[in-house]
Design a protein around this motif. Structure first.
Motif, mmCIF file in Angstrom:
data_model
loop_
_atom_site.group_PDB
_atom_site.id
_atom_site.type_symbol
_atom_site.label_atom_id
_atom_site.label_comp_id
_atom_site.label_asym_id
_atom_site.label_seq_id
_atom_site.Cartn_x
_atom_site.Cartn_y
_atom_site.Cartn_z
ATOM 1 N N TRP A 108 35.895 -52.054 59.073
ATOM 2 C CA TRP A 108 37.030 -52.688 58.395
ATOM 3 C C TRP A 108 36.611 -53.472 57.153
ATOM 4 O O TRP A 108 37.447 -53.778 56.311
ATOM 5 N N GLY A 109 35.350 -53.855 57.056
ATOM 6 C CA GLY A 109 34.912 -54.704 55.947
ATOM 7 C C GLY A 109 35.310 -56.157 56.127
ATOM 8 O O GLY A 109 35.104 -56.977 55.228
ATOM 9 N N THR A 110 35.885 -56.466 57.280
ATOM 10 C CA THR A 110 36.294 -57.842 57.573
ATOM 11 C C THR A 110 35.207 -58.592 58.331
ATOM 12 O O THR A 110 35.285 -59.815 58.471
ATOM 13 N N ASP A 111 34.240 -57.851 58.837
ATOM 14 C CA ASP A 111 33.236 -58.419 59.735
ATOM 15 C C ASP A 111 31.844 -58.293 59.133
ATOM 16 O O ASP A 111 31.520 -57.276 58.512
ATOM 17 N N CYS A 112 31.036 -59.337 59.327
ATOM 18 C CA CYS A 112 29.643 -59.219 58.899
ATOM 19 C C CYS A 112 28.734 -60.032 59.804
ATOM 20 O O CYS A 112 29.177 -60.903 60.547
ATOM 21 N N ASP A 113 27.455 -59.688 59.742
ATOM 22 C CA ASP A 113 26.421 -60.373 60.513
ATOM 23 C C ASP A 113 25.726 -61.336 59.559
ATOM 24 O O ASP A 113 25.097 -60.905 58.594
ATOM 25 N N LEU A 114 25.859 -62.636 59.827
ATOM 26 C CA LEU A 114 25.422 -63.652 58.871
ATOM 27 C C LEU A 114 24.034 -64.197 59.165
ATOM 28 O O LEU A 114 23.666 -64.405 60.328
ATOM 29 N N ILE A 115 23.311 -64.462 58.083
ATOM 30 C CA ILE A 115 22.035 -65.173 58.177
ATOM 31 C C ILE A 115 22.031 -66.279 57.117
ATOM 32 O O ILE A 115 22.878 -66.281 56.223
ATOM 33 N N ASP A 116 21.085 -67.210 57.256
ATOM 34 C CA ASP A 116 20.858 -68.230 56.231
ATOM 35 C C ASP A 116 19.560 -67.864 55.522
ATOM 36 O O ASP A 116 18.469 -68.082 56.064
ATOM 37 N N ALA A 117 19.697 -67.286 54.317
ATOM 38 C CA ALA A 117 18.503 -66.820 53.600
ATOM 39 C C ALA A 117 17.577 -67.975 53.229
ATOM 40 O O ALA A 117 16.374 -67.780 53.042
ATOM 41 N N GLN A 127 15.834 -60.584 63.445
ATOM 42 C CA GLN A 127 16.031 -59.678 64.578
ATOM 43 C C GLN A 127 17.473 -59.644 65.069
ATOM 44 O O GLN A 127 17.852 -58.749 65.811
ATOM 45 N N LEU A 128 18.283 -60.653 64.669
ATOM 46 C CA LEU A 128 19.630 -60.800 65.221
ATOM 47 C C LEU A 128 19.578 -60.861 66.751
ATOM 48 O O LEU A 128 20.070 -59.970 67.444
ATOM 49 N N VAL A 129 18.941 -61.897 67.240
ATOM 50 C CA VAL A 129 18.915 -62.162 68.686
ATOM 51 C C VAL A 129 19.439 -63.586 68.899
ATOM 52 O O VAL A 129 19.317 -64.437 68.008
ATOM 53 N N PRO A 130 20.048 -63.856 70.085
ATOM 54 C CA PRO A 130 20.672 -65.167 70.328
ATOM 55 C C PRO A 130 19.736 -66.361 70.095
ATOM 56 O O PRO A 130 20.170 -67.402 69.597
ATOM 57 N N GLU A 131 18.444 -66.194 70.406
ATOM 58 C CA GLU A 131 17.503 -67.317 70.247
ATOM 59 C C GLU A 131 17.459 -67.822 68.800
ATOM 60 O O GLU A 131 17.280 -69.017 68.561
ATOM 61 N N GLU A 132 17.591 -66.909 67.854
ATOM 62 C CA GLU A 132 17.535 -67.315 66.447
ATOM 63 C C GLU A 132 18.691 -68.243 66.081
ATOM 64 O O GLU A 132 18.589 -69.038 65.150
ATOM 65 N N TYR A 133 19.811 -68.095 66.812
ATOM 66 C CA TYR A 133 21.038 -68.831 66.477
ATOM 67 C C TYR A 133 21.261 -70.042 67.382
ATOM 68 O O TYR A 133 22.230 -70.766 67.227
ATOM 69 N N ALA A 134 20.375 -70.248 68.322
ATOM 70 C CA ALA A 134 20.481 -71.384 69.250
ATOM 71 C C ALA A 134 19.942 -72.647 68.566
ATOM 72 O O ALA A 134 19.219 -72.560 67.568
ATOM 73 N N PRO A 135 20.282 -73.842 69.087
ATOM 74 C CA PRO A 135 19.730 -75.069 68.505
ATOM 75 C C PRO A 135 18.203 -74.987 68.458
ATOM 76 O O PRO A 135 17.576 -74.592 69.437
ATOM 77 N N GLY A 137 16.582 -72.873 66.721
ATOM 78 C CA GLY A 137 16.240 -71.541 66.221
ATOM 79 C C GLY A 137 16.293 -71.524 64.698
ATOM 80 O O GLY A 137 16.805 -72.464 64.078
ATOM 81 N N VAL A 138 15.776 -70.453 64.100
ATOM 82 C CA VAL A 138 15.693 -70.364 62.640
ATOM 83 C C VAL A 138 17.085 -70.490 62.003
ATOM 84 O O VAL A 138 17.218 -71.055 60.908
ATOM 85 N N PHE A 139 18.123 -70.033 62.701
ATOM 86 C CA PHE A 139 19.486 -70.132 62.170
ATOM 87 C C PHE A 139 20.347 -71.133 62.946
ATOM 88 O O PHE A 139 21.579 -71.057 62.926
ATOM 89 N N GLY A 140 19.704 -72.063 63.637
ATOM 90 C CA GLY A 140 20.424 -73.078 64.412
ATOM 91 C C GLY A 140 21.365 -73.907 63.542
ATOM 92 O O GLY A 140 22.487 -74.224 63.942
ATOM 93 N N ARG A 141 20.897 -74.258 62.342
ATOM 94 C CA ARG A 141 21.742 -75.045 61.421
ATOM 95 C C ARG A 141 22.932 -74.240 60.948
ATOM 96 O O ARG A 141 24.036 -74.761 60.777
#
Ligand SMILES: [Zn+2]
Length: 236
Positions: A108-117, A127-135, A137-141
């Motif tokens: 749809w172009g409405t959805d994306c997988d976000l990172i903080d470059a 890797q797009l794994v939950p640990e990266e996004y947990a407090p 983790g590299v993307f916790g912020r």
């Protein structure tokens, strides 16, 4: 969106952005860029690891997992041998981590997988794994910032909580003013036509099970309201 756009077989609804490099629905791009500007104010460099993906790309992923060319993982992330699974088990294993071609919200172009470059250490491979996004983790912020801010730009997480379908994806956000209508328009017959006309491996078995797959993996997503505060259940 028309039937071809909904199922990723046309990209007439998509605009290509340079900064950040991504492809989004024309009606989602302005809000995405506004959210990116706001995030920049907090020192976050919002980028898309994946945005629009077409049917053929999704089909390539599906078929490569079917044949074992691409690793097939179980729900715990353990490798499976594709050849040792019957068709039904193979379909279940693929759907655990990949959408059915035609049924991906990335069409749809409405959805994306976000990172903080800005948070990426030198040479780091996302890797797009939950640990990266947990407090911690590299993307916790990034997670904390999105929790606080994305709703006012129209974004939410459709895979925020553990349901019966796809896994929890804290990186996957959706622009609901457009995605809401897309989900209504992507009916079972629309999906059936997209699958039936494709060169999908396991197609006969998929078509037989399509009502179940549609309910578990397309309809069973979190609504925008479920994202605020507690993570509530998806539709059964
Ligand atoms: Zn995604």
């Amino acid at each position: 969106m028309n039937e071809l756009e909904l199922t990723g077989r046309a990209r007439t609804h998509i605009v290509d952005l340079d900064r950040p490099r991504c492809a989004l629905h024309y009606a989602a791009a302005t809000s995405f860029l506004a959210m990116r500007d706001a995030a920049a104010g907090a020192g976050i460099d919002l980028a898309a690891a994946s945005s629009f993906r077409d049917f053929d790309r999704q089909l390539h992923i599906w078929n490569a997992k079917w044949t074992g060319e691409r690793p097939l993982l179980d729900r715990q992330g353990q490798p499976l041998v594709a050849a040792s699974l019957d068709e039904a088990a193979r379909i279940d294993a693929i759907l655990c981590w990949s959408a059915l071609p035609g049924g991906s919200r990335h069409h749809w172009g409405t959805d994306c997988d976000l990172i903080d470059a800005a948070a990426l250490p030198e040479g780091y491979r996302v890797q797009l794994v939950p640990e990266e996004y947990a407090p911690g983790g590299v993307f916790g912020r990034l997670t904390a910032w999105l929790d606080e801010n994305m709703a006012r730009f129209g974004f939410h997480r459709p895979y925020a909580s553990a349901g019966c379908g796809a896994g929890v994806e804290p990186w996957h956000v959706s622009y609901w003013p457009v995605a809401h209508d897309a989900l209504e328009a992507l009916t079972l017959p629309v999906l059936r036509r997209a699958v039936a006309g494709s060169a999908m491996l396991g197609k006969e078995q998929v078509l037989e099970r399509l009502p179940e797959i549609y309910t578990r993996f397309v309809l069973a997503v979190d609504s925008p309201r479920a994202n605020s505060g507690r993570a509530s259940s998806r539709l059964a």
